[in-house]
Structures are given as C-alpha cells and as structure tokens.
Design a protein around this motif. Structure first.
Motif, PDB file in Angstrom:
ATOM      1  N   ASN A   1      10.008  14.522  -3.041  1.00  0.00           N
ATOM      2  CA  ASN A   1      10.701  15.815  -2.994  1.00  0.00           C
ATOM      3  C   ASN A   1      10.398  16.680  -4.216  1.00  0.00           C
ATOM      4  N   GLY A   2       9.617  16.118  -5.156  1.00  0.00           N
ATOM      5  CA  GLY A   2       9.155  16.920  -6.281  1.00  0.00           C
ATOM      6  C   GLY A   2      10.159  17.021  -7.416  1.00  0.00           C
ATOM      7  N   TRP A   3      11.350  16.421  -7.234  1.00  0.00           N
ATOM      8  CA  TRP A   3      12.340  16.518  -8.314  1.00  0.00           C
ATOM      9  C   TRP A   3      12.077  15.460  -9.383  1.00  0.00           C
ATOM     10  N   LEU A   4      11.236  14.481  -9.045  1.00  0.00           N
ATOM     11  CA  LEU A   4      10.816  13.495 -10.053  1.00  0.00           C
ATOM     12  C   LEU A   4       9.324  13.698 -10.311  1.00  0.00           C
ATOM     13  N   LYS A   5       8.998  13.884 -11.586  1.00  0.00           N
ATOM     14  CA  LYS A   5       7.579  13.989 -11.925  1.00  0.00           C
ATOM     15  C   LYS A   5       7.203  12.804 -12.807  1.00  0.00           C
ATOM     16  N   VAL A   6       6.038  12.241 -12.522  1.00  0.00           N
ATOM     17  CA  VAL A   6       5.607  11.068 -13.264  1.00  0.00           C
ATOM     18  C   VAL A   6       4.413  11.461 -14.137  1.00  0.00           C
ATOM     19  N   LEU A   7       4.592  11.373 -15.447  1.00  0.00           N
ATOM     20  CA  LEU A   7       3.493  11.622 -16.381  1.00  0.00           C
ATOM     21  C   LEU A   7       2.959  10.268 -16.825  1.00  0.00           C
ATOM     22  N   ASN A   8       1.662  10.144 -16.863  1.00  0.00           N
ATOM     23  CA  ASN A   8       1.098   8.836 -17.198  1.00  0.00           C
ATOM     24  C   ASN A   8       0.825   8.723 -18.692  1.00  0.00           C
ATOM     25  N   PHE A   9       1.902   8.847 -19.499  1.00  0.00           N
ATOM     26  CA  PHE A   9       1.733   8.748 -20.955  1.00  0.00           C
ATOM     27  C   PHE A   9       1.844   7.304 -21.432  1.00  0.00           C
ATOM     28  N   GLY A  10       2.295   6.407 -20.550  1.00  0.00           N
ATOM     29  CA  GLY A  10       2.459   5.012 -20.958  1.00  0.00           C
ATOM     30  C   GLY A  10       3.677   4.779 -21.843  1.00  0.00           C
ATOM     31  N   ARG A  11       4.565   5.788 -21.963  1.00  0.00           N
ATOM     32  CA  ARG A  11       5.788   5.594 -22.761  1.00  0.00           C
ATOM     33  C   ARG A  11       6.929   5.287 -21.803  1.00  0.00           C
ATOM     34  N   TYR A  12       7.714   4.265 -22.150  1.00  0.00           N
ATOM     35  CA  TYR A  12       8.809   3.879 -21.260  1.00  0.00           C
ATOM     36  C   TYR A  12       9.994   4.790 -21.535  1.00  0.00           C
ATOM     37  N   ALA A  13       9.961   5.971 -20.939  1.00  0.00           N
ATOM     38  CA  ALA A  13      10.976   6.981 -21.238  1.00  0.00           C
ATOM     39  C   ALA A  13      11.249   7.807 -19.996  1.00  0.00           C
ATOM     40  N   LEU A  14      12.496   8.239 -19.880  1.00  0.00           N
ATOM     41  CA  LEU A  14      12.834   9.150 -18.786  1.00  0.00           C
ATOM     42  C   LEU A  14      13.681  10.289 -19.315  1.00  0.00           C
ATOM     43  N   THR A  15      13.527  11.442 -18.699  1.00  0.00           N
ATOM     44  CA  THR A  15      14.287  12.618 -19.086  1.00  0.00           C
ATOM     45  C   THR A  15      14.928  13.214 -17.844  1.00  0.00           C
ATOM     46  N   LEU A  16      16.226  13.487 -17.930  1.00  0.00           N
ATOM     47  CA  LEU A  16      16.894  14.278 -16.887  1.00  0.00           C
ATOM     48  C   LEU A  16      17.111  15.654 -17.498  1.00  0.00           C
ATOM     49  N   TYR A  17      16.774  16.715 -16.739  1.00  0.00           N
ATOM     50  CA  TYR A  17      16.916  18.038 -17.350  1.00  0.00           C
ATOM     51  C   TYR A  17      17.422  19.069 -16.346  1.00  0.00           C
ATOM     52  N   ASP A  18      18.088  20.060 -16.934  1.00  0.00           N
ATOM     53  CA  ASP A  18      18.599  21.190 -16.167  1.00  0.00           C
ATOM     54  C   ASP A  18      17.394  21.999 -15.699  1.00  0.00           C
ATOM     55  N   LYS A  19      17.243  22.063 -14.395  1.00  0.00           N
ATOM     56  CA  LYS A  19      16.060  22.693 -13.838  1.00  0.00           C
ATOM     57  C   LYS A  19      15.940  24.165 -14.243  1.00  0.00           C
ATOM     58  N   LYS A  20      17.109  24.827 -14.384  1.00  0.00           N
ATOM     59  CA  LYS A  20      17.067  26.260 -14.703  1.00  0.00           C
ATOM     60  C   LYS A  20      16.819  26.497 -16.180  1.00  0.00           C
ATOM     61  N   LYS A  21      17.576  25.773 -17.035  1.00  0.00           N
ATOM     62  CA  LYS A  21      17.521  26.069 -18.472  1.00  0.00           C
ATOM     63  C   LYS A  21      16.537  25.188 -19.236  1.00  0.00           C
ATOM     64  N   GLY A  22      16.195  24.037 -18.661  1.00  0.00           N
ATOM     65  CA  GLY A  22      15.248  23.157 -19.343  1.00  0.00           C
ATOM     66  C   GLY A  22      15.883  22.222 -20.356  1.00  0.00           C
ATOM     67  N   GLU A  23      17.221  22.328 -20.535  1.00  0.00           N
ATOM     68  CA  GLU A  23      17.859  21.429 -21.500  1.00  0.00           C
ATOM     69  C   GLU A  23      18.044  20.065 -20.858  1.00  0.00           C
ATOM     70  N   GLY A  24      17.777  19.011 -21.633  1.00  0.00           N
ATOM     71  CA  GLY A  24      17.862  17.699 -21.010  1.00  0.00           C
ATOM     72  C   GLY A  24      18.168  16.584 -21.981  1.00  0.00           C
ATOM     73  N   VAL A  25      18.267  15.393 -21.427  1.00  0.00           N
ATOM     74  CA  VAL A  25      18.492  14.212 -22.246  1.00  0.00           C
ATOM     75  C   VAL A  25      17.384  13.205 -21.941  1.00  0.00           C
ATOM     76  N   ARG A  26      16.821  12.665 -23.022  1.00  0.00           N
ATOM     77  CA  ARG A  26      15.703  11.732 -22.875  1.00  0.00           C
ATOM     78  C   ARG A  26      16.140  10.357 -23.365  1.00  0.00           C
ATOM     79  N   VAL A  27      15.874   9.347 -22.558  1.00  0.00           N
ATOM     80  CA  VAL A  27      16.173   7.966 -22.924  1.00  0.00           C
ATOM     81  C   VAL A  27      14.853   7.224 -23.048  1.00  0.00           C
ATOM     82  N   TYR A  28      14.666   6.540 -24.161  1.00  0.00           N
ATOM     83  CA  TYR A  28      13.399   5.853 -24.398  1.00  0.00           C
ATOM     84  C   TYR A  28      13.670   4.485 -25.008  1.00  0.00           C
TER      85      TYR A  28
END
Ligand code: ZN
Length: 557
Positions: A83-110
C-alpha cells in the motif's frame, strides 16, 4: 496503544501492541513460518515506536533494512510495502521510523550496538559472531523478551518532504526488449532488461557471440568468385601507411581483381548467390544506416553511404554537442550493435565528427536491429545552437575601482564571450560594497543584458561581497560551489529572465576555469540543478598543462 508492562514473578513480560508475548510469538510463527528472532525483536521496536508517537496522527513507516523488520511493521501496523505506507531502504541498519505523513515529524527506533553486550546470545546473534544453528533459539528469544527494549535507542527525527511525496508512476509503455509494460521514467528499456534479471525464460538473457546462431553463408575460393558480387566492403591495410576500402559491397569481382585480393590476404570470399533470409538477418550496411539515422538529432547528420560497415555522425552546425548518455549505454547493451561517441557538452564546429556506429557481424539478427530502433525512438546526439547573448559585465574590487590596479577582468571576459558570438552591452566597475555592486548589476540589466557576468568577490574574505550583491539584485535558482578546480567558487543562477554567471578571481590567473565549461551550456539554454553541478566533479580537475590544450583534455567532460 497498550502501554502496560505485565509482571509475572518479577519478570518483565512485554505486551506487543496489545498482544501478550506468547500470542505475538505465535503470530510471527504463523506469518514468517518460524519464530525468527528478528521479527520478534521487530515487534518490540514497533511497540516502542508507537508508544512514542502521538495518538491519533496518521503515520507512514520507513525501515532501514530488508531483513525481518519489515515483516514486524506489516504485522502490527496498517503500513505495508504494497500500500506504499511502508518504505524499505536497504541501508542495512536495524531501524524503523514512524512519521507524520503531512509534517514529516517522526520517531525512530534503532538498535544501540553499544548496549547489546549486556546479553550474550542476543549480542552474538546480532553481530553474527556465532553460526545461527549453534544458537540456542529458546535462550535467544528469552534474552530478546527480557532486554529487547533496553538495547533500543529512541529519537525524534524529521523525514524529508521529497521522500514523503508518493512517487508517481507516470506513463507506462511496452519495453522494446522484453515486450512487457514498464514505467517510461525508468528509461529507454525496463530495469530488468537494462540491468539483467535473475529470473529468465529459456534462451533469454545475454548469450555470448559464439553461442548465438549465425547465417549459413557459403564460402568459395576467389577463383570461383569471378563474375559474382562482393558481400561486404573489403579493406586493404598497408601497415603504418594506409587503411581503406579496396572493394565495395555489391561490386562485381573481375579476373583482374584476383591479384589485388591475393595481396590483401583474401583466398576465399562469401558467395553472393546464397544470401541469408532477409526476414531474420540484416546486412551490416542496412544496420549501420538504420542506426545512424536513429541516433542523429537536431544539428547533426549521418553518412548516407556506410564505409566498411560503419556510419559516421557529424555536426551539421556549430554549437553545444550533447549526448543522451543513458540511451547510448542502453544501445550498446544490445548484442552486436555498437556506437562510439565523443564526450558530450563540448562546443563543436560544423563538420566535426561526433560518433561512429556499426553492427559487429556481417549479418545482424534483425531482432537486435528492432531493439536498437526501439532504443532510438529519441536521438542520442544533438548540437544545440548557442544564443548570441547580450552580456553585462560587473567588475568588482575597490583597488580596481579606485584605479590603484588596472582591471584585467573586463577584457578577459569580453574576449571569452565574443569568441562565442555574444555582444557586451554594458561594463560596470564597482568597489567591494554591496550597494555599489548591486547598482552595477542593475545597470547591466537596464542596458538589456540577458547574461550578467560578475567577477571576483566570491571567496571567503570579508571584503568579498559579490554573492550578497547578487542576492540583493534578485538572484534566484542559483547553485554556488562548483566541484571544479580551478573555479570552485563559480556561481550560476538567474535574476528574472537574465542568466547569471559569477566568476571568481581564479579566472585572472588560469586560462580555463569552471566558468569556461559553464558559459557555453548557459548559451545553449541549459539550466543547472545541484545534481547537475555535482556531476561536474568527475573530470573537474584541471591538470595545468603547459601549454594549456583545453578543450583537447578531460577538463569539464
Ligand atoms: Zn524489458
């Protein structure tokens, strides 16, 4: 979100997004086929991120590894790759970010690698110190359950607007190579055909020349060829002296030609009375003409008579020669088809040679020629005319303005622009004072300049105020900082409709700087993004040859 931590006999028993621990592990088993530690750990990370994310705000997710973590996000949130709401970047870092789609503010857990050594198996597993099969999986999962949250870092982040925008797929067309629909924005062929796909139908993919079919041509001794036509141009080479066509394709071989053929080392030739099936094979001359016609665009022309199977492309007017580099490579990836071109973005004269093209075999498989035609739906080469600009020059520098030093800049720049067919409509002198330089720029514009060249005042010294003056005069769409030496302080931009080129003092000492590379491109109507300028770094180093041989060198190419 469930914020509570249940306690059983002093143990921490994390709830994962409202699920009990055992329930979540069972869900992972069902989805992932086994209780993969990575997905289990991912659950703790998603739960942690959700607890730090404001309630009721719609979020998208981005993970920075392809392994395991995307599964946890898809299991526990509405975000999926589909559905495109999850994007996977292949940086090899075990991290995820949830972010406000409109404002871009988010929280990253690593995963904080420095905290991991608190649990031995978890540490060994994560850093790949121990073979997976040697890890006691029960103990590992237990360590993840107990310490998973502890080893995570949580931080506030912002996600770039460009990334948040959903990429539009754009127009779709059938790929000229595989025939399947693909997004046109990927280039002249689909990415699988361009880069090679590990998924192949029988007989597909790159097949080396010697393993491909070739037409069954009959070969006869030259004595039997008298009265028959030559199938291809035949070349006579006198080492170190000459190389040229001695026989033309279609030419009838006569008795008196036999000695010449023998002297060229030809004992046998192809018999012309048994030709390959035209539906399957294209003669090299036909192929070269199709290629030449397809690749030459405005301001270029191609030879109408192939020589030795080759066709040359030349400039039919003076101007800036440009190459569609991606398309050129796509063409050269087609088996048995080649095109060699000079480097693009060079000023050329009428008649200058730009490229040569040919098929490699005497008979090219027609399907490859069709593929080439599909790549050449747009030409590879163009020569863009150079605008005869009305140039305004603003020379800055208090010493020059006061006459303490004689100005050298105005004559240097005047010579450079007139050599390219431009006319200088105004020259202003200004001391190193923002308002005075601004006045000079405005005087140039008032005199009708559509290209303003300011000189000097671009370095880090406090007296260097040209940039400030350009901004005050209304500079927009500019890129400052050019990865070329000399001339790294060069700036390009515009004030209204007028182009701006700010030339640093380096041009007083060096015959050629970044400005000489950029000037013809500006006159050809090119605009520059930061990306375009960044690309100039490759080939951006002048070797200070004595004497200077520019443009016959790699600078700016
Ligand atoms: Zn394809």
């Amino acid at each position: 979100m469930n914020n509570e931590r249940e306690t059983h006999g002093g143990e921490r028993n994390p709830a994962i997004c409202g699920m009990g621990w055992a329930e979540y592990v069972a869900l992972v088993e069902h989805f992932h086929s086994y209780a993969a530690p990575g997905v289990v750990l991912g659950g703790i990370m998603v739960d942690l991120a959700l607890r730090h994310f404001p309630k009721g705000v719609l979020f998208d997710a981005v993970v920075e590894t392809k392994s395991c973590l995307p599964d946890a996000v898809q299991l526990l949130t509405p975000c999926t790759t589909g559905n495109g709401w999850l994007k996977v970047l292949n940086f090899g870092r075990y991290a995820l970010t949830l972010y406000d789609k409109k404002k871009g503010e988010g929280v990253r857990v690593y995963i904080d690698g420095h905290k991991l050594p608190i649990c031995k198996n978890f540490y060994d597993w994560f850093f790949n110190y121990v073979d997976k099969k040697d890890l006691p999986s029960g103990v590992l999962l237990e360590e993840i359950r107990l310490h998973g949250e502890e080893v995570c870092g949580v931080e506030a982040v912002t996600v770039d607007a460009a990334f948040r925008k959903r990429a539009k797929k754009g127009r779709v067309d059938n790929c000229p190579v595989c025939g399947e629909p693909y997004p046109l924005k990927d280039g002249p062929m689909c990415l699988a055909c361009r880069d090679g796909s590990p998924v192949r139908r029988p007989g597909e993919g790159f097949v080396p020349d010697f393993e491909r079919p070739h037409p069954d041509l009959k070969i006869i001794p030259i004595e039997e060829a008298v009265g028959k036509k030559a199938l291809n141009d035949m070349t006579k080479i006198v080492p170190g002296q000459s190389k040229g066509r001695a026989f033309k394709a279609g030419q009838v071989i006569r008795e008196e030609d036999l000695d010449l053929l023998r002297s060229m080392g030809k004992g046998r030739i192809f018999a012309s009375d048994r030709l390959p099936d035209e539906k399957i094979w294209a003669h090299e001359n036909e192929a070269a003409l199709v290629l030449g016609a397809g690749m030459s665009g405005e301001g270029t022309d191609y030879e109408r008579e192939p020589k030795e199977g080759k066709v040359q492309i030349t400039a039919s007017r003076a101007g800036l020669y440009t190459v569609d580099v991606d398309r050129l490579k796509a063409l050269n990836l087609i088996p048995d088809v080649v095109c060699a071109a000079r480097r693009g973005c060079e000023v050329v004269k009428t008649g200058d040679m730009l490229a040569g093209t040919r098929a490699i075999p005497l008979y090219l498989e027609r399907r490859f020629l069709e593929r080439a035609k599909a790549v050449l739906t747009k030409p590879l080469f163009r020569v863009l005319p150079l605008r005869k600009a009305k140039v305004g020059i603003v020379v800055t520098g208090t010493e020059v303005f006061k006459g303490i030093i004689k100005d050298k800049f105005a004559p240097i720049m005047t010579e450079k622009v007139t050599a390219l067919g431009c006319e200088v409509v105004h020259t202003a002198m200004a001391p190193d004072v923002v308002e005075e330089i601004t006045k000079g720029i405005k005087a140039c514009l008032a005199a009708g300049a559509d290209l303003v060249i300011s000189t000097a005042g671009m370095s880090v010294d406090p007296d260097d105020v040209s940039k400030a003056a350009l901004l005050q005069a209304g500079l927009t769409d500019y890129v400052f900082g050019t990865p070329m030496l000399p001339g790294s302080m060069t700036l390009v931009g515009r004030i209204g409709e007028a182009q701006v080129l700010a030339v640093p003092a380096a041009a007083l000492f060096h015959t050629i700087t970044a400005a000489d590379v950029l000037l013809p491109r500006l006159l050809a109507g090119q605009t520059f993004t930061h990306d375009d300028i960044a690309a100039l770094g490759h080939g951006g180093l002048c070797l200070n040859c004595d004497p200077c041989i520019y443009p016959l060198c790699g600078f700016g190419k």
